[in-house]
Design an enzyme around this catalytic site. Structure first.
Site, PDB file in Angstrom:
ATOM      1  CE1 TYR A   1      -3.381  -2.867   0.583  1.00 50.39           C
ATOM      2  CE2 TYR A   1      -4.646  -0.840   0.755  1.00 50.39           C
ATOM      3  CZ  TYR A   1      -4.592  -2.202   0.566  1.00 50.39           C
ATOM      4  OH  TYR A   1      -5.759  -2.900   0.373  1.00 50.39           O
TER       5      TYR A   1
ATOM      6  CE  LYS B   1       2.000 -18.102  -2.666  1.00 50.91           C
ATOM      7  NZ  LYS B   1       1.350 -19.417  -2.565  1.00 50.91           N
TER       8      LYS B   1
ATOM      9  CG  ASP C   1      -1.675 -20.787  -1.119  1.00 50.40           C
ATOM     10  OD1 ASP C   1      -1.133 -20.700   0.001  1.00 50.40           O
ATOM     11  OD2 ASP C   1      -1.172 -21.409  -2.069  1.00 50.40           O
TER      12      ASP C   1
ATOM     13  CG  ASP D   1      -8.186  -5.114   1.263  1.00 53.02           C
ATOM     14  OD1 ASP D   1      -9.179  -4.654   1.874  1.00 53.02           O
ATOM     15  OD2 ASP D   1      -8.103  -5.132   0.020  1.00 53.02           O
TER      16      ASP D   1
ATOM     17  CG  ASP E   1     -13.796  -7.725   1.500  1.00 51.07           C
ATOM     18  OD1 ASP E   1     -13.547  -6.909   2.413  1.00 51.07           O
ATOM     19  OD2 ASP E   1     -14.268  -7.386   0.398  1.00 51.07           O
TER      20      ASP E   1
HETATM   21  C1  IPM Z   1     -10.642  -1.590   3.274  1.00 47.81           C
HETATM   22  C2  IPM Z   1     -10.811  -1.072   1.883  1.00 47.81           C
HETATM   23  C3  IPM Z   1      -9.650  -0.155   1.512  1.00 47.81           C
HETATM   24  C4  IPM Z   1      -8.371  -0.955   1.616  1.00 47.81           C
HETATM   25  C5  IPM Z   1      -9.786   0.499   0.132  1.00 47.81           C
HETATM   26  C6  IPM Z   1     -11.039   1.352   0.057  1.00 47.81           C
HETATM   27  C7  IPM Z   1      -8.584   1.304  -0.276  1.00 47.81           C
HETATM   28  O1  IPM Z   1     -10.943  -2.119   0.988  1.00 47.81           O
HETATM   29  O2  IPM Z   1     -10.562  -0.780   4.211  1.00 47.81           O
HETATM   30  O3  IPM Z   1     -10.614  -2.813   3.468  1.00 47.81           O
HETATM   31  O4  IPM Z   1      -7.957  -1.638   0.667  1.00 47.81           O
HETATM   32  O5  IPM Z   1      -7.748  -0.912   2.661  1.00 47.81           O
HETATM   33 MN    MN Z   2     -11.084  -4.053   1.940  1.00 47.71          MN
END
Ligand code: IPM
Ligand code: MN
Length: 349
Positions: A135, A186, A219, A243, A247
Site C-alpha cells: 500500500y 507467502k 492460499d 484486506d 472480506d
Molecule cells: C478496506 C478497503 C480499503 C483498503 C480500500 C477502500 C482502499 O478495501 O478498508 O478494506 O484496501 O484498505
Molecule cells: Mn477491503
C-alpha cells in the site's frame, strides 16, 4: 471526548447517521456527552473545491480529536478515487495507525453461509499491518498506455513495521484470553520480503510461550477459513492479505454490512470505520446495513476507555440480530434508519 466524523460517500453517509445515533443514545444512557464534529470531506467536497483533504487535515485530526470515525469513501465521479486515497489511506499513514483491527464474530448462526457452523465456530480477530506492504505507492509506470508498458508496485516490509504488528497481535492474545496466533504470508513465493515475517514471528513467539504460534501460507489460510473457521483465534498478516481475508471474514459473519474495524496506534488518536465500501448504487435508498458502522462505533468507545458503553452498544446489536430486526441483506425487513432506531432503543446499562 472530541470525535471527528467523516461520513464520506455513498452509503457511508447512511450508515454513519446510525452510528452517530448509537453514540448519542449510549451517551444519554450513561450520562456522557460526546462532542461530534462532522467533517465534509468526500467526493462532493472534492468535486466542489478541488481539495481532497485540507493541508492541515491530518494534523487537525491528530491534535484536536480523541478519535476519528469514517463512513466509507469512493465515488464513480472521481475515477481515480484520489480523495479516498488521501482521506482513508492518508489518515492511516499520516497518523501512523499501524494496527488494522478487524474482529470477525458471528452473532447468529443463521447469518453464516457455511453449513452447520455456530457462533462458536466463527470468532476470531485479524490484525492487518496498516502502514506499509503493497500500500505504500512506491513504483511507477513506464511507457504507460502502450504495448510496452511496465508497471511496478513495490511491497515494503520493514523490521519495525512487521515487529510492531506481530507484537501487538501477541500482546492482544495474551491480554484477551486468546490461545493461538496464525501468521499468514507467502514466503514460499515471496522469499525476500516475507522471510522477514518468518524471522520476526519466530522471534516474538518465543516471548509468549503460553500462546500457540502457527503459520499458514495465505492460499492455504483461505481454504482453511472456509473449511473450518473454528481453528482460528488471532490472525496476523500484511496489508494486502489482511484486506482480502477480512472480506472473506465478513462473509462468514453475514456479509460486509456486519463487519467492523479499528485503525489504531495504541495510545494515539485512532480511526474507526465499517469494512463496507460506499456502494454507490445503494446510496440514499435506506437499504444499507448500519450494524458494521455501529459495531465500529463500539470499537471506538472501547478504545476510548469506555468499556461498559462499548459493551452496551454491542449487546444492542446482538439483541437486534437475535430478534430479526435488521436490514434485508441479513434477512430482515427494516430500512437503515429503522434498524438504527431499533438498536439505539435497545441500548441499556
Ligand atoms: C478496506 C478497503 C480499503 C483498503 C480500500 C477502500 C482502499 O478495501 O478498508 O478494506 O484496501 O484498505
Ligand atoms: Mn477491503
Amino acid at each position: 471526548m472530541r470525535i471527528a466524523v467523516i461520513p464520506g460517500d455513498g452509503i457511508g453517509v447512511d450508515t454513519t447517521v446510525e452510528a452517530v445515533k448509537a453514540i448519542r443514545a449510549v451517551g444519554d444512557v450513561f450520562g456522557r456527552s460526546f462532542d461530534l464534529e462532522m467533517l465534509p470531506w468526500g467526493a462532493d467536497y472534492f468535486l466542489k473545491t478541488g481539495i481532497t483533504m485540507p493541508s492541515d487535515g491530518y494534523a487537525m485530526l491528530r491534535d484536536q480529536f480523541d478519535a476519528v470515525f469514517i463512513g466509507a469513501l469512493g465515488d464513480p465521479r472521481v475515477p481515480d478515487n484520489r480523495h479516498a486515497r488521501d482521506i482513508l489511506l492518508g489518515t492511516r499513514f499520516e497518523l501512523d495507525l499501524y494496527v488494522n483491527y478487524r474482529p470477525v464474530k458471528l452473532l447468529d448462526q443463521r447469518l453464516c453461509p457455511l453449513k452447520e457452523r455456530t457462533t462458536q465456530d466463527v470468532n476470531f480477530v485479524v490484525f492487518r499491518e496498516n502502514t506499509e506492504g503493497l500500500y505504500v505507492s512506491i513504483g511507477g509506470r513506464f511507457k504507460a498506455g502502450t504495448e510496452d508498458e511496465v508497471a511496478i508496485q513495490e511491497e515494503v516490509n520493514t523490521y519495525k513495521g512487521v515487529h510492531r504488528i506481530i507484537r501487538h497481535a501477541f500482546e492482544f492474545a495474551s491480554t484477551h484470553g486468546r490461545r493461538s496466533i496464525c501468521m499468514t504470508d507467502k514466503s514460499n513465493a515471496m522469499a525476500q520480503g516475507h522471510a522477514l515475517w518468518q524471522r520476526v514471528f519466530k522471534e516474538v513467539a518465543l516471548q509468549y510461550p503460553g500462546i500457540e504460534a502457527r503459520h499458514l501460507y495465505i492460499d492455504a489460510l483461505a481454504l482453511c477459513l472456509v473449511q473450518n473457521p473454528a481453528q482460528f483465534d488471532v490472525i496476523v498478516t500484511n496489508n494486502l492479505f489482511g484486506d482480502i481475508i477480512t472480506d472473506l471474514g465478513a462473509a462468514l459473519q453475514g456479509g460486509l454490512g456486519m463487519a467492523a474495524s479499528g485503525n489504531l496506534h495504541p495510545g494515539k488518536t485512532s480511526m474507526f470505520e465499517p469494512v463496507h465500501g460506499s456502494a454507490p448504487p445503494l446510496a440514499g435508498k435506506n437499504v444499507a446495513n448500519p450494524m458494521g458502522a455501529i459495531l465500529s462505533a463500539a470499537l471506538m468507545l472501547d478504545y476510548l476507555g469506555l468499556a461498559p458503553e462499548a459493551a452496551a452498544v454491542d449487546a444492542a446489536v446482538q439483541a437486534a440480530v437475535m430478534a430479526g430486526h435488521g436490514t434485508r441483506d441479513i434477512g430482515g425487513s427494516l430500512g437503515t434508519a429503522e434498524a438504527g432506531d431499533r438498536i439505539a432503543a435497545l441500548i441499556h446499562r
